[in-house]
Design an enzyme around this catalytic site. Sequence first.
Site, PDB file in Angstrom:
ATOM      1  N   ASP A   1       3.458   7.147  -7.832  1.00 20.61           N
ATOM      2  CA  ASP A   1       4.518   7.124  -6.877  1.00 20.61           C
ATOM      3  C   ASP A   1       5.957   7.224  -7.956  1.00 20.61           C
ATOM      4  O   ASP A   1       6.842   7.285  -7.535  1.00 20.61           O
ATOM      5  CB  ASP A   1       4.621   5.721  -6.534  1.00 20.61           C
TER       6      ASP A   1
ATOM      7  N   HIS B   1       0.925  -1.278  -0.074  1.00 21.51           N
ATOM      8  CA  HIS B   1      -0.020  -0.024  -0.066  1.00 21.51           C
ATOM      9  C   HIS B   1       0.739   1.237   0.212  1.00 21.51           C
ATOM     10  O   HIS B   1       1.561   1.318  -0.857  1.00 21.51           O
ATOM     11  CB  HIS B   1      -0.802  -0.124   1.029  1.00 21.51           C
TER      12      HIS B   1
ATOM     13  N   HIS C   1      -1.872   0.453 -12.587  1.00 25.31           N
ATOM     14  CA  HIS C   1      -3.092   1.091 -11.769  1.00 25.31           C
ATOM     15  C   HIS C   1      -3.851   0.146 -11.520  1.00 25.31           C
ATOM     16  O   HIS C   1      -4.282  -0.374 -12.867  1.00 25.31           O
ATOM     17  CB  HIS C   1      -3.185   2.398 -12.091  1.00 25.31           C
TER      18      HIS C   1
HETATM   19  N1  HAX Z   1       5.355  -4.359 -13.385  1.00 24.99           N
HETATM   20  C1  HAX Z   1       5.386  -5.624 -13.373  1.00 24.99           C
HETATM   21  N2  HAX Z   1       4.170  -6.328 -13.552  1.00 24.99           N
HETATM   22  C2  HAX Z   1       3.094  -5.680 -13.668  1.00 24.99           C
HETATM   23  C3  HAX Z   1       2.931  -4.365 -13.518  1.00 24.99           C
HETATM   24  C4  HAX Z   1       4.335  -3.538 -13.261  1.00 24.99           C
HETATM   25  N3  HAX Z   1       4.387  -2.087 -13.170  1.00 24.99           N
HETATM   26  N4  HAX Z   1       1.698  -3.805 -13.430  1.00 24.99           N
HETATM   27  C5  HAX Z   1       0.899  -5.032 -13.499  1.00 24.99           C
HETATM   28  N5  HAX Z   1       1.673  -5.809 -13.690  1.00 24.99           N
HETATM   29  C6  HAX Z   1       1.209  -7.210 -13.776  1.00 24.99           C
HETATM   30  C7  HAX Z   1       0.557  -7.617 -12.282  1.00 24.99           C
HETATM   31  O1  HAX Z   1       1.205  -8.072 -11.436  1.00 24.99           O
HETATM   32  C8  HAX Z   1      -0.572  -8.737 -12.818  1.00 24.99           C
HETATM   33  O2  HAX Z   1       0.365  -9.924 -12.797  1.00 24.99           O
HETATM   34  P1  HAX Z   1      -0.422 -11.500 -12.360  1.00 24.99           P
HETATM   35  O3  HAX Z   1      -1.450 -11.637 -13.215  1.00 24.99           O
HETATM   36  O4  HAX Z   1       0.722 -12.446 -12.499  1.00 24.99           O
HETATM   37  O5  HAX Z   1      -0.891 -11.158 -11.039  1.00 24.99           O
HETATM   38  C9  HAX Z   1      -0.634  -8.277 -14.295  1.00 24.99           C
HETATM   39  O6  HAX Z   1       0.442  -7.550 -14.542  1.00 24.99           O
HETATM   40  C10 HAX Z   1      -1.959  -7.574 -14.361  1.00 24.99           C
HETATM   41  O7  HAX Z   1      -2.070  -6.721 -13.530  1.00 24.99           O
HETATM   42  P2  HAX Z   1      -3.068  -5.143 -13.621  1.00 24.99           P
HETATM   43  O8  HAX Z   1      -4.585  -5.955 -13.626  1.00 24.99           O
HETATM   44  O9  HAX Z   1      -2.680  -4.439 -14.885  1.00 24.99           O
HETATM   45  O10 HAX Z   1      -2.820  -4.418 -12.432  1.00 24.99           O
HETATM   46  P3  HAX Z   1      -3.191  -4.826 -10.943  1.00 24.99           P
HETATM   47  O11 HAX Z   1      -4.491  -3.998 -10.512  1.00 24.99           O
HETATM   48  O12 HAX Z   1      -3.215  -6.361 -10.681  1.00 24.99           O
HETATM   49  O13 HAX Z   1      -2.040  -4.130 -10.121  1.00 24.99           O
HETATM   50  C11 HAX Z   1      -0.438  -2.661  -9.352  1.00 24.99           C
HETATM   51  C12 HAX Z   1      -1.645  -2.774 -10.093  1.00 24.99           C
HETATM   52  C13 HAX Z   1      -0.177  -0.933  -9.204  1.00 24.99           C
HETATM   53  C14 HAX Z   1      -0.425  -3.211  -7.987  1.00 24.99           C
HETATM   54  C15 HAX Z   1       0.656  -3.017 -10.343  1.00 24.99           C
HETATM   55  O14 HAX Z   1       0.347  -2.327 -11.632  1.00 24.99           O
HETATM   56  C16 HAX Z   1       1.923  -3.064  -9.811  1.00 24.99           C
HETATM   57  O15 HAX Z   1       2.423  -3.713  -9.291  1.00 24.99           O
HETATM   58  N6  HAX Z   1       2.860  -1.895 -10.261  1.00 24.99           N
HETATM   59  C17 HAX Z   1       4.158  -1.739  -9.510  1.00 24.99           C
HETATM   60  C18 HAX Z   1       4.217  -1.298  -8.366  1.00 24.99           C
HETATM   61  C19 HAX Z   1       3.591   0.225  -8.017  1.00 24.99           C
HETATM   62  O16 HAX Z   1       4.141   1.230  -8.695  1.00 24.99           O
HETATM   63  N7  HAX Z   1       2.860   0.400  -7.147  1.00 24.99           N
HETATM   64  C20 HAX Z   1       2.154   1.629  -6.803  1.00 24.99           C
HETATM   65  C21 HAX Z   1       0.970   1.637  -7.053  1.00 24.99           C
HETATM   66  C22 HAX Z   1       0.385   3.016  -6.882  1.00 24.99           C
HETATM   67  C23 HAX Z   1      -1.306   3.308  -6.700  1.00 24.99           C
HETATM   68  O17 HAX Z   1      -1.812   2.335  -6.824  1.00 24.99           O
HETATM   69  N8  HAX Z   1      -1.560   4.315  -5.939  1.00 24.99           N
HETATM   70  O18 HAX Z   1      -2.765   4.483  -5.671  1.00 24.99           O
END
Ligand code: HAX
Length: 394
Positions: free
Chosen positions: A329, A233, A274
Site C-alpha cells: 500500500d 482490510h 506485513h
Molecule cells: N506501524 C506501527 N506498528 C506496527 C507496524 C507499523 N507499520 N507494523 C507492526 N506494528 C505493530 C503491530 O501493531 C503489533 O503491535 P501489538 O503487538 O501492540 O498488537 C506489533 O507491531 C507486531 O506486529 P507484527 O506481528 O509485525 O504484524 P501484524 O501481523 O500484527 O500486523 C500489519 C501486520 C500490516 C497490520 C501491520 O504491520 C500494520 O498495522 N501496518 C500498518 C498499516 C498498513 O500498512 N496496512 C496495510 C497492510 C497491507 C497488507 O497487508 N496487504 O496485504
Amino acid sequence: MVGCGFVSGDESLLNLTTAHLNTGLRGVPVGTCRTSFVTPDEGVHYCGYPISELAMMSPEDVVFLLFHKELPTLEQSVDFREELQTRGVIPEGLEQVLATLPRDGHPMDWLSIGIHTLGMLGGQDDWREDALNLIARMPRLMGLIFRYREGRTDDIPSDDLSLPLVGRFTNTLDLNGIDNAVMNRVLSTYLVLHMDHGGGNLSTFAGKAVASGHATVYSSMAGAMNALSGPLHGRANQSCFEFVKRIGTSDPAEVERFVRGELEAKRPVFGFGHAVLRTEDPRAAAQFDLGQEICPDDEYYRTIKVLREVAPMVLSENPKIQNPNANVDIASGALLNFVGLRNPEYYTTFFGWARVAGIGAQIVDERTVMRNGKGIPIYRPKYIAEAQTLRHID
Ligand code: HAX
C-alpha cells in the site's frame, strides 16, 4: 490458570483450549488454494509464478492464468481478449440504479450495489460464466461509478469493447487533461499486483463462504467487496495515501520526525509491515520502479521514496515489529494521484476491481473443481456456547 479445556462429550474438543478460540481463525488450516500463495521472502505467487515475474504483464493474461492455471500462448491471449469483449456488454438498467444512489455514499458501497445490480440484470447462474462476465463488465461499472457519483452524467462515451479492460475504464471516465496512456499503465500494473492474495484473506474467504451456500457469483462478490471495504482490510490503501499526504515533506529529517511522532501517538505507520512477508513486498518494489520511471519528481512520490528508507530504520528499533519494510500500500496512492485519480476514497474500489479476478477464480475452483468437481460443502465452522462446560487446566 494455564489454559482451559472443554467438556462437552465431543471427543474432537478434548485438546482444545481457550487460546485456540476467538482468534479470527488466524492460521487455522481450512482448505487448499489453486490460484495463489504467499511466502515470507517472495510474497504472493499466482499459480506458482512469483508476482515480480508477472508485474508487467497485461491484466487479461493474468486473469487467464488465474482461471486456467497457466499463462496463455500468444494465440490464447488474443482469443481470451476477444472472449472478454463479447462478455463485456453491460445489461440495460445499471445506470438507472446508479442514478438513485446517495452521492456521498462510500464508493465501495456503490461498487457492492453495482455488482449486485449486474447480477440481477444479467446473472446466468453458472459459476464460470458469471465470474468471467463480471470480470469483463467491471471496467464499465467502475467508470460509471465515478461518473454517477460525481454527477458527470452528460455525454458519457459509449463502452468501447474493442479496448483492453483498463482502456474501457479510462474511456468511460473520460477525464480532461489526463494522459490516458500513463493512467492505463499505472492501472494495469495496479490490477495485476492486487488480483489475488491466497485463500484466507478476509474478502476472499467471505466471498467463498457466501458462494458455499450456492448464492450467485454476484451476491458472493458483493459480500467479498463489503468485507474488503473495512479499514483493517482493503481500505488501508485509502488510509495509506491520506497518511502520506499528512507528512507534507520529503526532507528525510522531517519524515523521520513525523514517523517517530506517529509511533509515539500509538498510530500505525501506514505502508509498512506485513502479516506474512518478512522482506519488502515485491508489489511495493514494482510500484516504486514504475514511479521512478513516470513521476520521479512528483511531491508524493518523493515523500514515499524517503519514507521507504526512513520508516524501516525507525520501525526496526521495535523488536516486536516482525517486518519493518514497505508493503503493497505504500506506493499505489501516490501513483494513482499522479495519473489524475486524486480522491483517495476511490482507491479501495481499484483493489476490489482487481480482486474480482482472484476471488472469482477461487469461487469457480471451490464450486466446480474441489473434491473431484463436487465442490466444497457449505462453510460451517464450529462455535462453542460460552455456557458449555468450561474446565480449567492447571
Ligand atoms: N506501524 C506501527 N506498528 C506496527 C507496524 C507499523 N507499520 N507494523 C507492526 N506494528 C505493530 C503491530 O501493531 C503489533 O503491535 P501489538 O503487538 O501492540 O498488537 C506489533 O507491531 C507486531 O506486529 P507484527 O506481528 O509485525 O504484524 P501484524 O501481523 O500484527 O500486523 C500489519 C501486520 C500490516 C497490520 C501491520 O504491520 C500494520 O498495522 N501496518 C500498518 C498499516 C498498513 O500498512 N496496512 C496495510 C497492510 C497491507 C497488507 O497487508 N496487504 O496485504
